[in-house]
Design an enzyme around this catalytic site. Structure first.
Site, PDB file in Angstrom:
ATOM      1  N   GLU A  63       0.867  -1.187   0.000  1.00  0.00           N
ATOM      2  CA  GLU A  63       0.000   0.000   0.000  1.00  0.00           C
ATOM      3  C   GLU A  63       0.893   1.223   0.000  1.00  0.00           C
ATOM      4  OE1 GLU A  63      -2.769   0.372   3.296  1.00  0.00           O
ATOM      5  OE2 GLU A  63      -3.806   1.996   2.256  1.00  0.00           O
ATOM      6  N   CYS A  77      -6.642   0.781   3.049  1.00  0.00           N
ATOM      7  CA  CYS A  77      -7.615   1.888   3.097  1.00  0.00           C
ATOM      8  C   CYS A  77      -7.529   2.788   1.877  1.00  0.00           C
ATOM      9  CB  CYS A  77      -7.384   2.726   4.340  1.00  0.00           C
ATOM     10  SG  CYS A  77      -7.746   1.859   5.855  1.00  0.00           S
ATOM     11  N   ASN A 113     -12.243  -3.255   0.721  1.00  0.00           N
ATOM     12  CA  ASN A 113     -11.243  -3.466   1.767  1.00  0.00           C
ATOM     13  C   ASN A 113     -11.837  -3.014   3.093  1.00  0.00           C
ATOM     14  OD1 ASN A 113      -8.407  -3.701   2.926  1.00  0.00           O
ATOM     15  ND2 ASN A 113      -8.844  -1.552   3.366  1.00  0.00           N
ATOM     16  N   GLU A 114     -11.836  -3.878   4.065  1.00  0.00           N
ATOM     17  CA  GLU A 114     -12.327  -3.531   5.407  1.00  0.00           C
ATOM     18  C   GLU A 114     -13.686  -2.843   5.364  1.00  0.00           C
ATOM     19  OE1 GLU A 114      -9.346  -1.610   7.854  1.00  0.00           O
ATOM     20  OE2 GLU A 114      -8.262  -3.494   8.057  1.00  0.00           O
TER      21      GLU A 114
HETATM   22  O1  AHR Z   1      -2.095  -1.558   6.801  1.00  0.00           O
HETATM   23  C1  AHR Z   1      -2.538  -0.307   7.192  1.00  0.00           C
HETATM   24  C2  AHR Z   1      -4.046  -0.204   7.152  1.00  0.00           C
HETATM   25  O2  AHR Z   1      -4.617  -1.069   8.067  1.00  0.00           O
HETATM   26  C3  AHR Z   1      -4.686  -0.596   5.853  1.00  0.00           C
HETATM   27  O3  AHR Z   1      -4.694   0.434   4.957  1.00  0.00           O
HETATM   28  C4  AHR Z   1      -6.071  -0.946   6.261  1.00  0.00           C
HETATM   29  O4  AHR Z   1      -6.660  -1.897   5.415  1.00  0.00           O
HETATM   30  C5  AHR Z   1      -5.921  -1.406   7.683  1.00  0.00           C
HETATM   31  O5  AHR Z   1      -6.811  -0.788   8.511  1.00  0.00           O
END
Ligand code: AHR
Length: 668
Positions: free
Chosen positions: A57, A254, A385-386
């Site tokens: 990321e 995120c 994601n999440e």
């Molecule tokens: O890895 C950091 C963050 O942790 C990521 O962006 C998210 O998916 C999680 O909350």
């Protein structure tokens, strides 16, 4: 934090002590041997070939300012403050004018450029200096390639470059005479650095009389990964390649969701010529006020094409995660109206075409024009994601129906929210299983205790139906530990203990990736992280070496290791798993001694066929649980190899306190 160096000192003299005692008393101190039964059954569960991967990321300046080797920050003046990262150098007010011009109707993706008007300027009188990303890492003797887009309404401006090192010393020089006129043209020049400096700057001086428009001012080192112009930092990619990861998950995290939908990651904006990829604020710019990063933007120089290429280069499956029509639920929680979800779904379908489609298809053609006519062979994708709640399920179903209708064998990975134990999790997990979702993405950023207690988490998961992707996890040390100190031996050995549980359940756990991957020592927002970098170097934390050991020794089939007929999920502080590698012809045992005691182990191996008489142990241990690796001591905690003897299917060894051992026993 627990320290155990005392135990190690005792251990050093223990054999002599024991000898004396056993001579005098046969009972009193003889440390009993633990008997482990290792069974290798050639017809056992196959290990998913892509089981251990990496999560990438653009957080902690992982992409811009990190693995993307561009040295100039804000190269096209698109940051909110157009001259952020730049300083104007001016000796006399009369010598010229610098204007930021916006032509967004004509160039919505790259609206701004810098217009420079000079009269009789000399090098040293009017210029601009770029500070880089916390400076520029410059290496002595290396070639640096500068390029820019420009047009000249009045010809006559020449550019001089100076790399400025410590104490304002010039450590590299070059020049460029623009040759073209009225239309935007790309021109490049190269020069060599005379010294190494981790925090250099670049000054561009203007000479002559005239007017020149400048955009995409760019500086790359020649030593990028595979020497690709405009490419990635070779040392960082090498760290990944060395792990032989099964997959690369990208672009997050995120960042996929965005703070709001406008800020979400849209892959189509990250492909094609770099100057056409619109710059966007990075969501980590404002996320943590205590780690503010006002200069954190995404140029998408590392975009989806480059992610696919990176995956291919290092032999990993590409695993993109796409926005599902929902922004981060911790931020705005904005969702797209269901009847306006189509473009999001179309993005997913088009991505499969971009990766795999024929070169005559719309998106396959884009891939081919970028230099990769061959398909990338994309097999799976994460949707969301999440994300959580019924609103997620509603959107996921639309995606799943559309994707499966066109690509029935394509695997979809669904989110199970942010945490692995809550009501939210169970609501999603139950529903996703009822929907027969291919793979469910579980995340856990938890203290060490949680991981130890959960080493058997998957032992009772259903063997049929949805698989699990441990898509983001890391052991989080106490907040007293800051930044790279959080990646200490405790976090790594605890992850190792937990990972034996993932491996033991390879029938259920399809994939796993530690997160986040990279962090810049001067610019991080989130810790712990697997690999820490500065502008010139990088090092793997103890977590990196644990991840690497699992990945390099993943095996092809599961084996079992039992103590008193039970899997090792913490008895005596021990955690273990075993696999067979039929290609390498090895039985591989991974065993963690998460206790402050030295433990004597006897492994009895039950497998048809013959074992060779010696094997190898890769042992990781530290001087204390708080020990870390660092730029100075990058491999302080890393595997050390030694030989072990195997006799009549038996192997004896001593498991040091707080140690992780990977034992490899070759067979014929
Ligand atoms: O890895 C950091 C963050 O942790 C990521 O962006 C998210 O998916 C999680 O909350």
């Amino acid at each position: 934090m627990h320290r155990y160096s005392k135990f190690q000192k005792i251990w050093a003299v223990l054999p002599i002590f024991l000898l004396i005692l056993t001579k005098t008393s046969n009972h009193c101190f003889a440390q009993s041997k633990l008997l482990f039964k290792v069974k290798a059954d050639p017809s056992a569960t196959k290990i998913p070939p892509a089981m251990w991967g990496v999560f990438f990321e653009d957080i902690n300046f992982g992409a811009d300012g990190g693995i993307y080797a561009e040295l100039i920050k804000n190269r096209s003046f698109e940051f909110t403050k157009p001259l952020m990262g730049w300083t104007i150098q001016r000796k006399k007010a009369t010598e010229g004018e610098l204007l930021v011009v916006n032509r967004k109707d004509d160039h919505p993706n790259n609206p701004r450029y810098l217009q420079v008007t000079v009269t009789n300027a000399q090098p040293g009188s009017l210029g601009i200096t770029n500070e880089g990303f916390k400076g520029m890492g410059i290496k002595k003797g290396l070639r640096y390639d500068f390029s820019m887009l420009y047009r000249q309404s009045t010809k006559g401006v020449k550019l001089h470059f100076e790399l400025i090192g410590k104490d304002n010393k010039v450590i590299g020089q070059g020049e460029l005479t623009p040759t073209n006129g009225q239309s935007w043209t790309k021109q490049s020049t190269s020069f060599y650095a005379t010294e190494t400096d981790p925090k250099a700057k670049l000054t561009i001086w203007f000479e002559g009389t005239g007017k020149i428009d400048l955009d995409m001012l760019s500086l790359f080192p020649e030593d990028t990964w595979m020497k690709r112009p405009g490419g990635l930092r070779a040392d960082m990619v090498q760290m990944l390649a060395d792990m032989k990861p099964g997959f690369v998950r990208f672009p997050g995290g995120c960042i996929v969701e965005g703070m709001d939908l406008e800020n979400r990651y849209q892959w189509k904006k990250t492909v094609g010529p770099v100057e056409e990829r619109p710059t966007m604020i990075n969501r980590w710019n404002t996320e943590f006020p205590h780690r503010s990063a006002p200069d954190y933007y995404q140029t998408f120089g590392l975009g989806f094409f480059e992610y696919f290429q990176l995956s291919e280069d290092i032999g990993a499956e590409p695993l993109p995660i796409l926005n599902c029509g929902m922004a981060c639920q911790y931020n705005t929680a904005e969702v797209v109206a269901l009847d306006e979800l189509d473009p999001y779904v179309q993005d997913a379908l088009d991505l499969i075409e971009f990766a795999n489609g024929d070169i005559n298809s719309k998106w396959g053609k884009v891939r081919a024009e970028m230099g990769h006519p061959k398909a990338f062979n994309l097999k799976m994708m994460g949707v969301g994601n999440e994300n959580w709640g019924p609103q997620y399920l509603e959107r996921l179903k639309v995606f799943t129906t559309a994707i499966k209708a066109k690509y029935p064998d394509f695997k979809i990975i669904a989110s199970s929210g942010t945490d692995p134990d809550s009501e939210r999790f169970h609501f999603l997990n139950d529903n996703l299983r009822a929907l027969n979702t291919d793979i469910i993405d579980e995340h856990y950023y938890r203290p060490a205790d949680w991981f130890l207690k959960n080493a058997g988490r998957y032992d009772n998961y259903p063997r049929n139906g949805s698989k699990v992707f441990a898509g983001e996890y890391a052991v989080h040390a106490d907040k007293a530990f800051v930044g790279n100190e959080r990646n200490n031996w405790q976090s790594a050995i605890t992850a190792a203990a937990f990972m034996t549980g993932l491996e033991r359940n390879a029938a259920v756990v399809e994939m796993a990736s530690y997160a986040p991957l990279f962090a810049h020592i001067d610019a991080w927002q989130w810790a712990p992280d697997m690999i820490w970098v500065d502008n010139l170097k990088c090092y793997g934390t103890p977590d990196y070496y644990v991840q690497k050991l699992f990945s390099l020794n993943k095996g092809t089939q599961l084996a079992s290791i039992l103590l008193e007929d039970k899997p090792l999920t913490g008895q005596n502080g021990l955690y273990a798993s075993a696999v067979m590698d039929r290609k390498r012809k090895e039985l591989i045992v991974k065993i963690v001694n998460h206790s402050d005691k030295l433990q004597n182990a006897n492994f009895q191996i039950d497998r048809p066929g013959k074992f060779k008489s010696s094997g190898w142990v890769e042992e990781m241990t530290g001087d204390s649980l708080t020990e870390t690796n660092s730029f100075k001591l990058p491999t302080a905690i890393s595997p050390k190899q030694s030989q072990v003897k195997v006799k009549a299917g038996q192997l004896n060894m001593t498991l040091k306190p707080y140690s992780f051992n990977v034992i490899k026993i070759p067979f014929n």
